[in-house]
Design an enzyme around this catalytic site. Structure first.
Site, PDB file in Angstrom:
ATOM      1  N   SER A  10       0.860  -1.189   0.000  1.00 52.63           N
ATOM      2  CA  SER A  10       0.000   0.000   0.000  1.00 52.63           C
ATOM      3  C   SER A  10       0.896   1.237   0.000  1.00 52.63           C
ATOM      4  O   SER A  10       2.044   1.174   0.458  1.00 52.63           O
ATOM      5  CB  SER A  10      -0.854  -0.015   1.277  1.00 52.63           C
ATOM      6  OG  SER A  10      -1.447   1.243   1.502  1.00 52.63           O
ATOM      7  N   TYR A  48      -2.174  -0.365  10.649  1.00 55.54           N
ATOM      8  CA  TYR A  48      -2.197  -0.851   9.258  1.00 55.54           C
ATOM      9  C   TYR A  48      -0.927  -0.418   8.525  1.00 55.54           C
ATOM     10  O   TYR A  48      -0.278  -1.231   7.854  1.00 55.54           O
ATOM     11  CB  TYR A  48      -3.442  -0.296   8.558  1.00 55.54           C
ATOM     12  CG  TYR A  48      -3.545  -0.640   7.083  1.00 55.54           C
ATOM     13  CD1 TYR A  48      -3.855  -1.937   6.666  1.00 55.54           C
ATOM     14  CD2 TYR A  48      -3.342   0.334   6.096  1.00 55.54           C
ATOM     15  CE1 TYR A  48      -3.956  -2.252   5.317  1.00 55.54           C
ATOM     16  CE2 TYR A  48      -3.447   0.032   4.747  1.00 55.54           C
ATOM     17  CZ  TYR A  48      -3.753  -1.255   4.356  1.00 55.54           C
ATOM     18  OH  TYR A  48      -3.858  -1.569   3.013  1.00 55.54           O
TER      19      TYR A  48
HETATM   20  N1  NAP Z   1      -8.743  -1.012  -0.628  1.00 51.62           N
HETATM   21  C1  NAP Z   1      -7.717  -0.197  -0.476  1.00 51.62           C
HETATM   22  O1  NAP Z   1      -7.871   1.032  -0.295  1.00 51.62           O
HETATM   23  C2  NAP Z   1      -6.315  -0.731  -0.582  1.00 51.62           C
HETATM   24  C3  NAP Z   1      -5.272   0.191  -0.872  1.00 51.62           C
HETATM   25  C4  NAP Z   1      -3.978  -0.290  -0.929  1.00 51.62           C
HETATM   26  C5  NAP Z   1      -3.720  -1.631  -0.698  1.00 51.62           C
HETATM   27  N2  NAP Z   1      -4.751  -2.487  -0.415  1.00 51.62           N
HETATM   28  C6  NAP Z   1      -4.411  -3.891  -0.137  1.00 51.62           C
HETATM   29  O2  NAP Z   1      -4.980  -4.709  -1.140  1.00 51.62           O
HETATM   30  C7  NAP Z   1      -5.276  -6.001  -0.601  1.00 51.62           C
HETATM   31  C8  NAP Z   1      -6.728  -6.395  -0.930  1.00 51.62           C
HETATM   32  O3  NAP Z   1      -7.574  -5.446  -0.307  1.00 51.62           O
HETATM   33  P1  NAP Z   1      -9.094  -5.190  -0.744  1.00 51.62           P
HETATM   34  O4  NAP Z   1      -9.252  -3.722  -0.807  1.00 51.62           O
HETATM   35  O5  NAP Z   1      -9.461  -6.025  -1.880  1.00 51.62           O
HETATM   36  O6  NAP Z   1      -9.813  -5.688   0.599  1.00 51.62           O
HETATM   37  P2  NAP Z   1     -11.186  -6.491   0.831  1.00 51.62           P
HETATM   38  O7  NAP Z   1     -12.142  -6.228  -0.243  1.00 51.62           O
HETATM   39  O8  NAP Z   1     -11.564  -6.193   2.245  1.00 51.62           O
HETATM   40  O9  NAP Z   1     -10.681  -8.015   0.735  1.00 51.62           O
HETATM   41  C9  NAP Z   1      -9.835  -8.553   1.700  1.00 51.62           C
HETATM   42  C10 NAP Z   1      -9.553  -9.986   1.312  1.00 51.62           C
HETATM   43  O10 NAP Z   1      -8.654 -10.565   2.283  1.00 51.62           O
HETATM   44  C11 NAP Z   1      -9.154 -11.818   2.658  1.00 51.62           C
HETATM   45  N3  NAP Z   1      -8.758 -12.165   4.029  1.00 51.62           N
HETATM   46  C12 NAP Z   1      -8.716 -11.357   5.113  1.00 51.62           C
HETATM   47  N4  NAP Z   1      -8.340 -12.056   6.198  1.00 51.62           N
HETATM   48  C13 NAP Z   1      -8.140 -13.335   5.792  1.00 51.62           C
HETATM   49  C14 NAP Z   1      -7.756 -14.530   6.444  1.00 51.62           C
HETATM   50  N5  NAP Z   1      -7.504 -14.565   7.765  1.00 51.62           N
HETATM   51  N6  NAP Z   1      -7.640 -15.669   5.711  1.00 51.62           N
HETATM   52  C15 NAP Z   1      -7.906 -15.659   4.390  1.00 51.62           C
HETATM   53  N7  NAP Z   1      -8.267 -14.558   3.711  1.00 51.62           N
HETATM   54  C16 NAP Z   1      -8.393 -13.415   4.404  1.00 51.62           C
HETATM   55  C17 NAP Z   1     -10.681 -11.678   2.564  1.00 51.62           C
HETATM   56  O11 NAP Z   1     -11.233 -12.949   2.371  1.00 51.62           O
HETATM   57  P3  NAP Z   1     -12.406 -13.588   3.265  1.00 51.62           P
HETATM   58  O12 NAP Z   1     -13.194 -12.478   3.855  1.00 51.62           O
HETATM   59  O13 NAP Z   1     -13.135 -14.464   2.307  1.00 51.62           O
HETATM   60  O14 NAP Z   1     -11.642 -14.391   4.264  1.00 51.62           O
HETATM   61  C18 NAP Z   1     -10.805 -10.839   1.310  1.00 51.62           C
HETATM   62  O15 NAP Z   1     -10.780 -11.681   0.178  1.00 51.62           O
HETATM   63  C19 NAP Z   1      -5.001  -5.914   0.911  1.00 51.62           C
HETATM   64  O16 NAP Z   1      -3.726  -6.451   1.167  1.00 51.62           O
HETATM   65  C20 NAP Z   1      -5.004  -4.417   1.171  1.00 51.62           C
HETATM   66  O17 NAP Z   1      -4.219  -4.066   2.281  1.00 51.62           O
HETATM   67  C21 NAP Z   1      -6.038  -2.079  -0.373  1.00 51.62           C
END
Ligand code: NAP
Length: 268
Positions: free
Chosen positions: A141, A154
């Site tokens: 991130s 975070y």
């Molecule tokens: N959204 C943003 O603003 C942003 C910005 C920069 C970077 N990111 C990074 O991008 C990545 C994806 O984020 P997103 O925005 O797509 O988030 P999201 O929509 O909340 O999805 C999070 C994912 O992580 C999985 N997860 C969480 N805990 C888990 C566990 N204990 N075991 C297995 N799976 C787990 C969830 O799966 P289940 O719920 O099915 O377990 C879900 O598929 C993350 O690493 C985040 O830090 C996001």
């Protein structure tokens, strides 16, 4: 790295970026293990991708548990006879002042964002080293280079993931296994609560759609890039923060005050 036919683990496949990335990888004909805990979402995504002709399986696993990671490695071996690409995308966040952050939530953030990717990588790496080829992709991130107020836990976890990526990349130099660290800016997914989205709008934080982020991630993997910061001017601020952190302290001072007023704990 050639994505067509690559045996790929995608963690966080049930989430916003994960689902978009799964579709993009399927368009490039990757073979996919779609990993997460939400069975229904993963089953329906796998079905959708299979209908496109993609070799995709859902894998239900809590990656913070050894059992979950072991089961995933076993299924990969059974279904695909190994792994070419591991994408550590699963993650969680918390928008809260540091003092008020629940220590259990903080532990879960570190288990999910740091320890699970490190431990899953350790389980997958020997096979990649043996075949002399592979790629570990860690989704970081902007907050992994510029720590933000009210995202302190975070941010710290993403700094750690970046450090892990850098150390591992140097350690694996010459092995045929590459490491990529990709840092998106804010993305419109469920990771960001309504309060975060309101705050982002108020402070005019850029927010990308998951589909455009997914396209960029696939391009970065195809080009074997070591590191990539998505979005401008965020990518420039990352460099500025590394060179002149006091300047960034001043630039963010007013924004930090506004951000704090949007945390759920802030007195209204
Ligand atoms: N959204 C943003 O603003 C942003 C910005 C920069 C970077 N990111 C990074 O991008 C990545 C994806 O984020 P997103 O925005 O797509 O988030 P999201 O929509 O909340 O999805 C999070 C994912 O992580 C999985 N997860 C969480 N805990 C888990 C566990 N204990 N075991 C297995 N799976 C787990 C969830 O799966 P289940 O719920 O099915 O377990 C879900 O598929 C993350 O690493 C985040 O830090 C996001």
């Amino acid at each position: 790295m050639k994505i067509e036919g690559a045996r790929t683990i995608l963690t966080g496949a049930s989430g916003g970026i994960g689902q978009a990335l799964a579709r993009e990888l399927a368009n490039h004909r990757a073979r996919l293990a779609l990993v997460g805990r939400q069975e229904e979402r993963l089953a329906s995504l796998a079905k959708e991708l299979q209908a496109m002709g993609c070799d995709a399986i859902p894998v239900i696993a809590d990656l913070t548990c050894k059992n979950g990671r072991d089961g995933l490695v076993e299924q990969m071996q059974k279904q695909f006879d190994g792994t070419d690409i591991l994408i550590n995308n699963a993650g969680m966040s918390a928008f809260c002042s540091f003092v008020q952050t629940d220590p259990e939530v903080e532990e879960q953030i570190f288990r999910t964002n740091v320890l699970a990717p490190m431990q899953l990588t350790r389980a997958i790496l020997p096979g990649m080293i043996e075949q002399g080829a592979g790629r570990i992709v860690n989704i970081g991130s902007t907050f992994g280079s510029i720590a933000f107020a009210c995202f302190t836990s975070y941010s710290a976890s993403k700094f750690a993931l970046r450090g892990f990526s850098e150390g591992l990349r140097r350690e694996l130099d010459g092995s045929g296994v590459g490491v990529t660290y990709i840092a998106p800016r804010a993305v419109n997914t469920e990771l960001n609560t309504a309060a975060v989205k309101q705050m982002a709008e108020r402070v005019k934080m850029n927010m990308d759609e998951p589909s455009s982020v997914a396209k960029q991630i696939v391009q970065v993997i195809e080009k074997d890039r070591k590191e990539r910061y998505l979005g401008f001017p965020e990518s420039l601020f990352v460099r500025l923060n590394a060179l002149f952190p006091r300047l960034v302290d001043s630039a963010l001072r007013n924004q930090n005050r506004v951000m704090q007023t949007f945390t759920p704990q802030h007195p209204k």
